[in-house]
Design a protein around this motif. Structure first.
Motif, mmCIF file in Angstrom:
data_model
loop_
_atom_site.group_PDB
_atom_site.id
_atom_site.type_symbol
_atom_site.label_atom_id
_atom_site.label_comp_id
_atom_site.label_asym_id
_atom_site.label_seq_id
_atom_site.Cartn_x
_atom_site.Cartn_y
_atom_site.Cartn_z
ATOM 1 N N GLN A 181 0.656 -1.317 0.015
ATOM 2 C CA GLN A 181 0.068 -0.112 -0.113
ATOM 3 C C GLN A 181 0.600 1.046 -0.106
ATOM 4 O OE1 GLN A 181 -2.350 -0.797 3.601
ATOM 5 N NE2 GLN A 181 -4.048 -1.951 2.476
ATOM 6 N N CYS A 182 1.668 1.324 0.825
ATOM 7 C CA CYS A 182 2.356 2.531 0.863
ATOM 8 C C CYS A 182 3.861 2.910 -0.849
ATOM 9 C CB CYS A 182 3.751 2.115 2.042
ATOM 10 S SG CYS A 182 3.397 2.365 3.861
ATOM 11 N N LEU A 202 5.508 14.176 4.562
ATOM 12 C CA LEU A 202 6.116 13.483 4.758
ATOM 13 C C LEU A 202 4.702 12.814 5.863
ATOM 14 C CD1 LEU A 202 9.396 13.472 6.121
ATOM 15 C CD2 LEU A 202 8.152 11.908 4.075
ATOM 16 N N ARG A 203 4.088 14.047 6.288
ATOM 17 C CA ARG A 203 2.997 14.302 7.218
ATOM 18 C C ARG A 203 1.795 13.771 5.910
ATOM 19 N NH1 ARG A 203 5.447 18.240 10.649
ATOM 20 N NH2 ARG A 203 4.997 19.971 9.150
ATOM 21 N N CYS A 221 2.924 5.633 6.616
ATOM 22 C CA CYS A 221 3.386 5.260 5.327
ATOM 23 C C CYS A 221 4.797 6.625 5.118
ATOM 24 C CB CYS A 221 2.805 6.077 3.452
ATOM 25 S SG CYS A 221 1.680 3.845 3.460
ATOM 26 N N GLY A 222 5.445 7.067 6.125
ATOM 27 C CA GLY A 222 6.170 8.157 6.571
ATOM 28 C C GLY A 222 7.563 7.971 6.174
ATOM 29 N N CYS A 223 8.126 6.179 6.591
ATOM 30 C CA CYS A 223 9.177 5.558 6.289
ATOM 31 C C CYS A 223 9.813 5.874 4.597
ATOM 32 C CB CYS A 223 9.422 4.876 7.217
ATOM 33 S SG CYS A 223 9.911 5.019 8.759
ATOM 34 N N HIS A 231 11.750 6.283 -0.199
ATOM 35 C CA HIS A 231 11.717 6.469 -1.426
ATOM 36 C C HIS A 231 12.715 8.380 -1.997
ATOM 37 C CE1 HIS A 231 9.815 7.056 -5.430
ATOM 38 N NE2 HIS A 231 9.423 8.185 -5.327
ATOM 39 N N ALA A 232 12.817 9.081 -1.290
ATOM 40 C CA ALA A 232 13.148 10.442 -1.401
ATOM 41 C C ALA A 232 14.925 10.089 -1.128
ATOM 42 C CB ALA A 232 12.862 11.651 0.330
ATOM 43 N N VAL A 233 15.417 9.415 -0.056
ATOM 44 C CA VAL A 233 16.707 8.604 -0.165
ATOM 45 C C VAL A 233 17.031 8.518 -1.867
ATOM 46 C CG1 VAL A 233 18.364 7.458 1.213
ATOM 47 C CG2 VAL A 233 16.561 8.388 2.024
ATOM 48 N N GLN A 234 16.168 7.323 -2.245
ATOM 49 C CA GLN A 234 16.839 7.241 -3.124
ATOM 50 C C GLN A 234 16.876 7.639 -4.561
ATOM 51 O OE1 GLN A 234 13.098 3.819 -3.544
ATOM 52 N NE2 GLN A 234 14.755 2.633 -2.491
ATOM 53 N N LYS A 235 15.524 8.541 -4.571
ATOM 54 C CA LYS A 235 15.728 10.041 -5.670
ATOM 55 C C LYS A 235 16.470 10.549 -5.845
ATOM 56 C CE LYS A 235 11.784 8.903 -8.077
ATOM 57 N NZ LYS A 235 11.890 8.383 -9.612
#
Length: 141
Positions: free
Chosen positions: A39-40, A81-82, A89-91, A96-100
């Protein structure tokens, strides 16, 4: 005793220097097969989390592009993120942001992976997400 401490410190510094020269950051997904992960993953798919990427990639807290301040990036990132945190699904959004952020780094510098990782680890608390800690793994090659 002081000699042992100095030798230990020198060895630790050498290890950090070698590790930072070639670091690959990966994320571990404890819930990979679970419904929550699926889902996330669907919720974060296609989102850029641009403010989070900008915050994660900055080389120093003073270096910003287009005149934006660190605080603006953090506030916008936390808002994004909120929004994901409402679905727990914050983590996943941070991962996802780290990978990008890592993919978009054409001028990627030595040691930048560690800095991205450190900032990513702080985001759940900084943004007051329901998940106060996300699991990341650093792999040194």
């Amino acid at each position: 005793m002081a000699i042992k401490a100095a030798v230990a410190a020198a060895l630790l510094m050498a290890l950090v220097a070698v590790a930072s020269a070639t670091t690959i950051t990966t994320t571990s997904y404890d819930e990979r097969g679970s419904r929550k992960y699926q889902q996330c993953s669907q919720k974060v798919q296609g989102r850029q989390f641009q403010s989070c990427q900008s915050y994660l990639k900055q080389r120093s807290y003073l270096e910003m592009d287009s005149g934006s301040s660190k605080q603006e990036y953090v506030e916008e990132c936390c808002e994004q993120l909120r929004d994901m945190d409402r679905y727990q699904c914050g983590c996943e959004a941070i991962k996802h942001a780290v990978q990008k952020a890592q993919q978009g780094g054409s001028s990627y510098q030595t040691g930048q992976s560690e800095k991205i990782y450190q900032r990513a680890r702080a985001l759940p608390r900084l943004c007051r997400l329901s998940e106060q800690q996300c699991s990341f793994n650093l792999v040194f090659v």
